[in-house]
Structure formats: C-alpha cells, structure tokens
Design a protein around this motif. Sequence first.
Motif, PDB file in Angstrom:
ATOM      1  N   TYR A 110       0.855  -1.178   0.000  1.00  0.00           N
ATOM      2  CA  TYR A 110       0.000   0.000   0.000  1.00  0.00           C
ATOM      3  C   TYR A 110       0.897   1.235   0.000  1.00  0.00           C
ATOM      4  O   TYR A 110       1.729   1.405   0.900  1.00  0.00           O
ATOM      5  CB  TYR A 110      -0.904   0.013   1.239  1.00  0.00           C
ATOM      6  N   ASN A 111       0.703   2.096  -0.985  1.00  0.00           N
ATOM      7  CA  ASN A 111       1.575   3.270  -1.088  1.00  0.00           C
ATOM      8  C   ASN A 111       0.798   4.462  -1.661  1.00  0.00           C
ATOM      9  O   ASN A 111       0.257   4.367  -2.758  1.00  0.00           O
ATOM     10  CB  ASN A 111       2.770   2.941  -1.989  1.00  0.00           C
ATOM     11  N   PRO A 112       0.709   5.568  -0.908  1.00  0.00           N
ATOM     12  CA  PRO A 112       1.219   5.725   0.455  1.00  0.00           C
ATOM     13  C   PRO A 112       0.296   5.055   1.476  1.00  0.00           C
ATOM     14  O   PRO A 112      -0.873   4.802   1.172  1.00  0.00           O
ATOM     15  CB  PRO A 112       1.209   7.242   0.640  1.00  0.00           C
ATOM     16  N   LEU A 113       0.827   4.832   2.666  1.00  0.00           N
ATOM     17  CA  LEU A 113       0.012   4.358   3.788  1.00  0.00           C
ATOM     18  C   LEU A 113      -0.205   5.538   4.721  1.00  0.00           C
ATOM     19  O   LEU A 113       0.755   6.195   5.124  1.00  0.00           O
ATOM     20  CB  LEU A 113       0.714   3.226   4.533  1.00  0.00           C
ATOM     21  N   LEU A 127       4.295   3.095  13.210  1.00  0.00           N
ATOM     22  CA  LEU A 127       5.220   3.719  12.255  1.00  0.00           C
ATOM     23  C   LEU A 127       6.653   3.269  12.519  1.00  0.00           C
ATOM     24  O   LEU A 127       7.386   2.884  11.607  1.00  0.00           O
ATOM     25  CB  LEU A 127       5.116   5.242  12.350  1.00  0.00           C
ATOM     26  N   GLN A 128       7.046   3.301  13.803  1.00  0.00           N
ATOM     27  CA  GLN A 128       8.404   2.885  14.144  1.00  0.00           C
ATOM     28  C   GLN A 128       8.586   1.374  13.971  1.00  0.00           C
ATOM     29  O   GLN A 128       9.681   0.908  13.642  1.00  0.00           O
ATOM     30  CB  GLN A 128       8.747   3.307  15.570  1.00  0.00           C
ATOM     31  N   VAL A 180       6.880   9.911   7.855  1.00  0.00           N
ATOM     32  CA  VAL A 180       6.680  11.218   8.487  1.00  0.00           C
ATOM     33  C   VAL A 180       5.592  11.111   9.547  1.00  0.00           C
ATOM     34  O   VAL A 180       4.459  10.716   9.254  1.00  0.00           O
ATOM     35  CB  VAL A 180       6.301  12.300   7.458  1.00  0.00           C
ATOM     36  N   ASP A 181       5.947  11.447  10.769  1.00  0.00           N
ATOM     37  CA  ASP A 181       5.024  11.370  11.906  1.00  0.00           C
ATOM     38  C   ASP A 181       4.327  12.716  12.115  1.00  0.00           C
ATOM     39  O   ASP A 181       4.937  13.775  11.948  1.00  0.00           O
ATOM     40  CB  ASP A 181       5.812  10.995  13.167  1.00  0.00           C
ATOM     41  N   ASP A 182       3.050  12.679  12.500  1.00  0.00           N
ATOM     42  CA  ASP A 182       2.257  13.881  12.808  1.00  0.00           C
ATOM     43  C   ASP A 182       2.199  14.851  11.640  1.00  0.00           C
ATOM     44  O   ASP A 182       2.490  16.044  11.779  1.00  0.00           O
ATOM     45  CB  ASP A 182       2.822  14.587  14.054  1.00  0.00           C
ATOM     46  N   VAL A 211       5.017   6.638   4.145  1.00  0.00           N
ATOM     47  CA  VAL A 211       4.079   6.376   5.244  1.00  0.00           C
ATOM     48  C   VAL A 211       3.898   7.653   6.054  1.00  0.00           C
ATOM     49  O   VAL A 211       4.885   8.310   6.413  1.00  0.00           O
ATOM     50  CB  VAL A 211       4.575   5.250   6.182  1.00  0.00           C
ATOM     51  N   PHE A 212       2.670   8.012   6.327  1.00  0.00           N
ATOM     52  CA  PHE A 212       2.356   9.185   7.145  1.00  0.00           C
ATOM     53  C   PHE A 212       1.507   8.762   8.342  1.00  0.00           C
ATOM     54  O   PHE A 212       0.758   7.787   8.271  1.00  0.00           O
ATOM     55  CB  PHE A 212       1.544  10.215   6.346  1.00  0.00           C
TER      56      PHE A 212
END
Length: 412
Positions: A110-113, A127-128, A180-182, A211-212
Amino acid sequence: MWLKPARYSHVQDKSLYILVPNETYRNWYEQNFAELLDDAMRKLSLGVERIELICGEQTKTAPKQAKFDFDAPMAQFNPRYTFETFVVGRSNQFAHAAADAVARNPAKAYNPLFLYGGVGMGKTHLLQAIGQAILSNPEKKLRLAYVTTNQFLHEVINSLRYDRMISFHERYRNLDVLMVDDIQFVGGKERTQEELFHTFNALYEGQKQIVFTSDRPPKEIPDLEERLRSRFEWGLMADLQPPDLETKVAILMRKSELQSVRLPDEVALFMASKIHGNVRELEGSLTRLLAYCSLTATEITVGTAQQVLKSTLAAQERKITIESIQKVVADEFRLRVSDLMVKNNSKKIVYPRQIAMYLSRELAGASLPEIGRTFGGKHHTTVLHSIEKIKEGRLADKDLNKILHKLSGTLQ
C-alpha cells in the motif's frame, strides 16, 4: 527525541563539546536548552566553563571523537516500538495488518500508507515498527528516513537559510522509504508543503514507500493544499480507534509481562474498565502502579490500584463521552437517545443529531469514524458534513450559539 541523540565528544580548553546530528538540532538546543545546560554545568561542578555544540560534520577535526552514526535511522527508533510489542484488537486490527504488509513489502503493498487516530492510539508505535522491521531485514538494504513533521519543517528552514536546498533534495528524493510522523502539523506551512509535494512526487514516481501518521484524516487537516490532500488519499488510509475492554486488558498484561511483573487478572480488568482514555494513559497508569508497588513492597491488588490511581480515576469519571453528549442533547430536544441513532432525516431528528455530532468532535475529541459508529453506523463523510454545518451555522445563528453554550456548560 531531542535529547537522546546528543553525545559527549571531548573536553578542550575548559570547554565541553557535545556532538549533535546536524544544525537543526544545534539551533533547537541553543534556543531551548542553553540555560538548562549552563545551569546543569554549574550544579555538577564539571570543571568546565562553557558548553559548545558541534554537528556531525565538524567531528573530523575534533580530538578523541565518540563514534556514532547519527544518520543511522535505527538510532532514532524506540526499541520497544515493534510489531511484537503491539497489542492487536478490533480497534486497530486493520491498521496493524496494513502496517505489517508495508513492512514486509515496501512500495508493493500500500503506497502511500496513511495511519490516523487520536492521541495515544499507537500510530507512532506502528510507524516505528514498520521502520525497524524494514531495517532489520538483511536481504533488503533500503535507504530510510524517519522524521516528525517539525523536524522536516526545521530542515526546510535551515536548508533555505544556509542555501543547502540541493543537498536537502538529494537526501529526501533518493530514499527508498520516507516516514513522516504527525503530518497534520504541515497545515499552513506553505513552503514546507511545497517541498513535501515535490518529495512525494519524486518518491511515488520512483515506486518508493511513503508512510504518514496524523491525528485526523486528510480532509480534516486545516490549511492543507488540495494537491497534497489528494495525494495523501491515493493509497490506503487506516484509522486506529480507542481499544475495547478486552484489548485494554491484553495491553496491560503484555506491558506488565515485558517488565517481568505478574499483574493479577482482577487488577487488569479493574483498570481497563475504569480508564477510558487512550493507550498512553492506560500504560502511564500501569507504570505508576507498578512503580509504587515496587518501591513500597506493596502487593498489587485492586485496593492498591484504587489508592494509587485515585486522581486519574476521578478525572476519568468527569470525562465527557459521546454517550453523555447524546443524553444531554436528547434531553434538551425532548427526544430519546435512540432517536439520534435511527435512520430518520426529519428536521426534528437531524438538527439535534448534527449538534450532538459537533459536540462529540469538539468536547469528546472523537474521530469521525468513531462518531459515525456511535450514531447508528453513519459514514464519516456524513459526520463531517454535520460538523461543518453546525460550525458554519453558529457563526450567524445566535440561538444555535446559545444552545451550544448551554449544552457545553451542562456537560462540563
């Protein structure tokens, strides 16, 4: 995030040199930690008169350097945030499955997730976990970057400031995986959105994984350019909901096992039933209970939990829920709570339901899918429409404003 990467470098001429990853970190330290560092230096009597912050690229000339690869993504991850330590339940099963699929086959599943959900629901954990799973695969040597939106923003600012946009582009547009987080914090940052847009395009066209995470779906991110919003929605969007009772019990059991402590079933059930907040609050309460029992050599019982978590439980009792909002709104409009959930489009029902949905978002902080489920299985677009309708209406309708203030006062 900011303190962990700092490393001792060397002492020279009564100066203590601290090694930080890059200028973004150094600028942030100088703006936020300078006084704290100087105060700590004086209190500890280190025999040095000043603290100097140096970046990774300056270390070649410094003597006795501590070797540390700041660019290694694994160094940025919390080792506890893995798929093995993530407790799966009905509320997060879909998001977990999607994250696991991406970790196994980057850019092919899946892209992007796009993972979204309220605070403390496990977005950063997943995410991590994706990042650590990808990097630990010896067969795939992928270039991966994990950043928060604020880090990305600071890198854009500093690259512009020091005329380093070419190296910025080379770093981000030649990745295999960008995480990218948040991402909700990108709203309103025009130049950062532009850089993110072009970075997204370069990676997506090169079939690289993106991934966001966000605390809300793309449609709800304020001041987000439409071209970015549509790209966030190109792939798979998966939400994480508050865990049900069984999942909360499982989380408590797993976390206590990781600390080699046996948590009695009745204590886990008591905590899970009384703490209605997010997973972070649940884990924090467990940490507090285990620490108290360890330090005081007290047995872990329901009574001890009641005593130690007294303030937390009292706050939980006062917490505004969707159910309490439904009851107050139904009483105000002389309806039954069940009337707000049935499929009825008469104005007598629709108007109070829209108000209840609006208050559920504003006061309870519930997500659109959660509100939709609680109001009889409404689609999240219906919920969003209802919320926007009330939000716009209260600007011009004094009577609506009066009702909203009255209901909010009753609930709080």
